[in-house]
Design an enzyme around this catalytic site. Structure first.
Site, PDB file in Angstrom:
ATOM      1  N   GLU A 156       0.836  -1.200   0.000  1.00 43.05           N
ATOM      2  CA  GLU A 156       0.000   0.000   0.000  1.00 43.05           C
ATOM      3  C   GLU A 156       0.877   1.259   0.000  1.00 43.05           C
ATOM      4  O   GLU A 156       0.863   2.043   0.963  1.00 43.05           O
ATOM      5  CB  GLU A 156      -0.949   0.006   1.196  1.00 43.05           C
ATOM      6  CG  GLU A 156      -2.013  -1.058   1.093  1.00 43.05           C
ATOM      7  CD  GLU A 156      -3.086  -0.949   2.178  1.00 43.05           C
ATOM      8  OE1 GLU A 156      -2.817  -0.316   3.208  1.00 43.05           O
ATOM      9  OE2 GLU A 156      -4.172  -1.499   1.986  1.00 43.05           O
ATOM     10  N   GLU A 314      -6.509  -7.521  -0.761  1.00 37.92           N
ATOM     11  CA  GLU A 314      -6.931  -7.539   0.640  1.00 37.92           C
ATOM     12  C   GLU A 314      -8.364  -7.065   0.759  1.00 37.92           C
ATOM     13  O   GLU A 314      -8.747  -6.085   0.119  1.00 37.92           O
ATOM     14  CB  GLU A 314      -6.108  -6.554   1.483  1.00 37.92           C
ATOM     15  CG  GLU A 314      -4.661  -6.858   1.682  1.00 37.92           C
ATOM     16  CD  GLU A 314      -4.011  -5.794   2.580  1.00 37.92           C
ATOM     17  OE1 GLU A 314      -4.709  -5.104   3.343  1.00 37.92           O
ATOM     18  OE2 GLU A 314      -2.785  -5.644   2.487  1.00 37.92           O
TER      19      GLU A 314
HETATM   20  C1  GAL Z   1      -4.138  -2.607   5.054  1.00 41.07           C
HETATM   21  C2  GAL Z   1      -2.728  -3.137   5.133  1.00 41.07           C
HETATM   22  C3  GAL Z   1      -2.633  -4.442   5.879  1.00 41.07           C
HETATM   23  C4  GAL Z   1      -3.445  -4.363   7.137  1.00 41.07           C
HETATM   24  C5  GAL Z   1      -4.870  -4.021   6.807  1.00 41.07           C
HETATM   25  C6  GAL Z   1      -5.772  -3.967   8.006  1.00 41.07           C
HETATM   26  O1  GAL Z   1      -4.154  -1.234   4.912  1.00 41.07           O
HETATM   27  O2  GAL Z   1      -2.186  -3.305   3.854  1.00 41.07           O
HETATM   28  O3  GAL Z   1      -1.284  -4.708   6.167  1.00 41.07           O
HETATM   29  O4  GAL Z   1      -2.907  -3.380   7.962  1.00 41.07           O
HETATM   30  O5  GAL Z   1      -4.902  -2.763   6.194  1.00 41.07           O
HETATM   31  O6  GAL Z   1      -7.092  -3.618   7.646  1.00 41.07           O
END
Ligand code: GAL
Length: 697
Positions: A156, A314
């Site tokens: 990110e 994710e």
């Molecule tokens: C994202 C990040 C992950 C984790 C996740 C939690 O922003 O890439 O590593 O922190 O959020 O929601």
């Protein structure tokens, strides 16, 4: 030019399914259980090593790859592919102790301390030296590892460190400005430095927009955001180039954050060209439009990817840990969220994270394997989703069919309109865009979210859209203005909202009356902006019935347009509020206030009628179901997504599809057959129906 690999190796015949996997947080016994459960769930790919720099290089130039070798081998033996992270997202304590000058500096000049993550300056040459050394080590070590399916650069980019005001950033900003403007005269003109005695006489005087006595120069602020995005992209390409040197056969990605909160730290529409395939992270924002926002973001990610398949890197199985109040997902939401991304073109559905951490800042974050273990509804839902994605394998490689309506999305407009010292700090660019999307879905009509930048590099075109919505298209350059004019000239129907067409790419007013770039096209002039106070609203009388406006009004003169709605209350009572100008064979409609989804529905009903856009859904399902279609050689796949908490019946699905369909049966799909061609769609459920592609002779 060599052809770049486009998709995780070995993933051309199945949908990806998996998570971020952090084995370094666990002892080996747990690794055994992880593999067993991954197989049970049908996991096909995991992202490994994202935050593992301190484990891979525990002290400077002391390397420990043994654990990662073992993890890679175990995963491969289990038939699970690896999206291997370059592990550079979070520098280890030894590095920041030795080189505190890699730490980011905020606008007040305060250096941020290590102790969290992503505490590095995107422009730091020292950080880059250390990071690229690690990338090279990983690339050479795992170049031929059979588990390696893709590279995952950093994490990110810009999530916590996008805006760095350090001396490194200042130097890089000046170089970026020199490349952009060439001469100080050009820069002074572009930044309007005749104002407040800001004229620069030497490049060395130029700084990032650090905390000033009052509002820093707006063009400086906008350029700093553009520069900061380019700095992240430049860093991304530096890692990518190391990877490509050693593993030209392995596709490279990084996880974007296409969501509708604040203006993005990186220009994703531009950064799509830096990677081999687009990957996105998405987290829900609580509120009445949470589900629609997910759909819009997934839709926009497809637009950024030029409608090529993309990778959902994710999302969450249930609650996150970083909202003020973190509520779990309701039954069915895990599947619905996943399948909505799939409907909009994702060919991989992954989560943060595989196993819920037992320590650290994210221990309250949900995972595929929650703290409750495998005997949990979350894990059962995960297993059901895995089985469903196997059944849906024929969807791989199909593309989302084009909608008849486009909603334009422009990062520079978003950045500029939400900057300080504007008529109202309550304007929310993304909310306005989302309101139009929601209103269309309420009418049973899907829209494509189209990045403006994609119109100029072949990824998208306005041709063929019956209706184009331009919500708060605030910053308009000459080519965008010309594209909109020729769209309407060609018979298209355009609708633009308040605050559109106001500024040039330098954030200067377009010459003459507002709305500047779009004034002649819309046939109106704005004498004055009249934002509304919190809680204040105005009523409108219109051909669409009574409407209510909030947030914004314009004192509008009609030059060459029909008035479709007038203000009926407040000091602007009697003046035009919504107008339309016929232009060539098309029309250009202007909406000068915020109507919200409920108020936009009647406006869009009329507009869609005029543009010939008809919902394919039966009346009883309109608004309750989102329909997205993916198609390709393997067939047409109709995704029917229940937006609400009540069951919805669709009596004649064949009529929706325009031919016979087969309702796909899988554990995470909520559609059940109801009569010959009927469908019952459970609460928050998704059904997928397949229609053979007719091969025309
Ligand atoms: C994202 C990040 C992950 C984790 C996740 C939690 O922003 O890439 O590593 O922190 O959020 O929601």
């Amino acid at each position: 030019m060599t052809q770049r690999p486009q998709w995780p190796l070995g993933h051309h015949d199945r949908l990806g399914f998996g998570a971020d996997y952090n084995p370094e947080q666990w002892p080996r016994e747990v690794w055994d259980e992880d593999i067993r459960l991954m197989r049970e769930a049908g996991v096909t790919i995991v992202s490994v090593g994202i935050f593992s720099w301190a484990h891979l290089e525990p002290a400077e130039e002391q390397w420990d790859f043994a654990w990662l070798d073992e993890v890679m081998d175990r995963l491969h033996a289990a038939g699970i592919a690896v999206d291997l992270a370059t592990a550079t997202a979070s520098p280890p304590p030894w590095l920041t102790a030795k080189h505190p000058e890699i730490l980011p500096v905020n606008e007040r000049g305060e250096t941020l301390w290590p102790g969290g993550r992503q505490h590095w300056r995107p422009t730091s040459p020292i950080f880059r030296t250390y990071a690229l050394r690690l990338v090279e080590k990983l690339a050479t070590r795992y170049a031929t590892h059979p588990a390696l399916a893709a590279w995952h650069i950093s994490n990110e980019l810009g999530c916590h460190n996008a805006y760095d005001y350090s001396e490194d950033a200042a130097a890089a900003f000046r170089a970026w400005l020199q490349a952009r403007y060439g001469t100080l005269d050009e820069l002074n003109a572009a930044w309007g430095t005749a104002f407040w005695s800001q004229r620069y006489s030497d490049w060395s005087q130029i700084l990032p927009p650090r905390l000033a006595a009052t509002f820093p120069n707006p063009t400086q602020q906008l350029d700093f955001k553009r520069f900061s995005s380019d700095a992240l992209r430049e860093y991304l390409r530096a890692e990518r180039d190391v990877l490509r040197t050693h593993t030209p056969h392995v596709p490279v990605t990084t996880n974007f954050m296409v969501m509708l909160g604040n203006p993005w730290p990186m220009d994703y529409a531009a950064a799509a060209s830096d990677v081999d395939f687009v990957a996105n992270d998405h987290y829900l924002r609580p509120g009445p439009q949470a589900r629609d926002e997910l759909s819009f973001s997934a839709n926009l990610t497809a637009g950024i990817a030029g409608n090529r398949p993309w990778f959902l890197m994710e999302h969450s199985t249930s609650a996150v840990n970083w909202q003020p109040i973190n509520t779990p997902k309701l039954p069915g939401e895990l599947a619905r969220d996943s399948l909505t991304h799939l409907a909009h073109g994702a060919d991989a559905i992954c989560f943060f994270q595989w196993r819920q951490s037992k320590a650290g800042a994210e221990k309250y974050h949900s995972a595929m394997v929650p703290q409750a273990g495998e005997d949990s509804d979350i894990f059962r839902s995960v297993v059901a989703l895995g089985a469903t994605l196997r059944t849906l394998a024929p969807v791989v490689g199909t593309r989302r069919e084009r909608a008849r309506v486009a909603i334009l999305v422009d990062l520079d407009s978003w950045r500029a309109v939400q900057a300080d010292s504007h008529p109202s700090d309550r304007v929310r660019y993304a909310q306005e865009a989302l309101d139009w999307y929601t209103a269309l879905l309420d009418l049973g009509i899907g829209a494509d979210a189209v990045p403006v930048a994609a119109l100029f590099d072949g990824r998208a075109t306005l041709d063929g859209y019956a209706l184009v919505v331009a919500p708060i298209l605030h910053l308009v350059d000459a080519r965008t203005r010309d594209a909109l004019i020729s769209y309407v000239d060609g018979g298209g129907h355009l609708v633009a909202t308040y605050l559109s067409g106001i500024v040039t790419e330098h954030d200067h007013f377009w010459p003459g009356d507002f709305p500047g770039a779009l004034r002649d096209l819309l046939g109106v002039r704005v004498q004055e902006f009249a934002p509304l106070r919190d809680g204040e609203s105005v009523t409108l009388e219109s051909a669409f019935g009574p409407l209510t406006g909030t947030l914004w009004t314009d004192k509008l003169d009609v030059i060459d347009a029909d008035v479709l709605a007038r203000y009926a209350s407040g000091w602007l009572a009697g003046r035009a509020a919504v107008t339309r100008r016929a232009h060539g064979t098309g029309t250009a409609t202007y909406v000068s206030t915020r109507l919200g989804p409920a108020g936009l529905r009647p406006v869009l009903t009329e507009l869609c009628g005029r543009a010939g856009v008809v919902s394919p859904l039966p009346a009883a399902a309109r608004g309750r179901v989102e329909l997205v279609v993916r198609s390709g050689p393997s067939g047409r796949f109709l995704f029917l997504i229940n937006r609400g908490d009540e069951e919805v019946a669709i009596e004649d699905l064949a009529a929706v599809a325009g031919g016979p369909v087969e309702i796909i049966d899988a554990p995470a799909l909520a559609g059940s057959s109801d009569g010959a061609s009927g469908l019952r769609l459970g609460p928050r459920g998704v059904a997928v129906a397949r229609q053979p592609t007719t091969v025309s002779s």
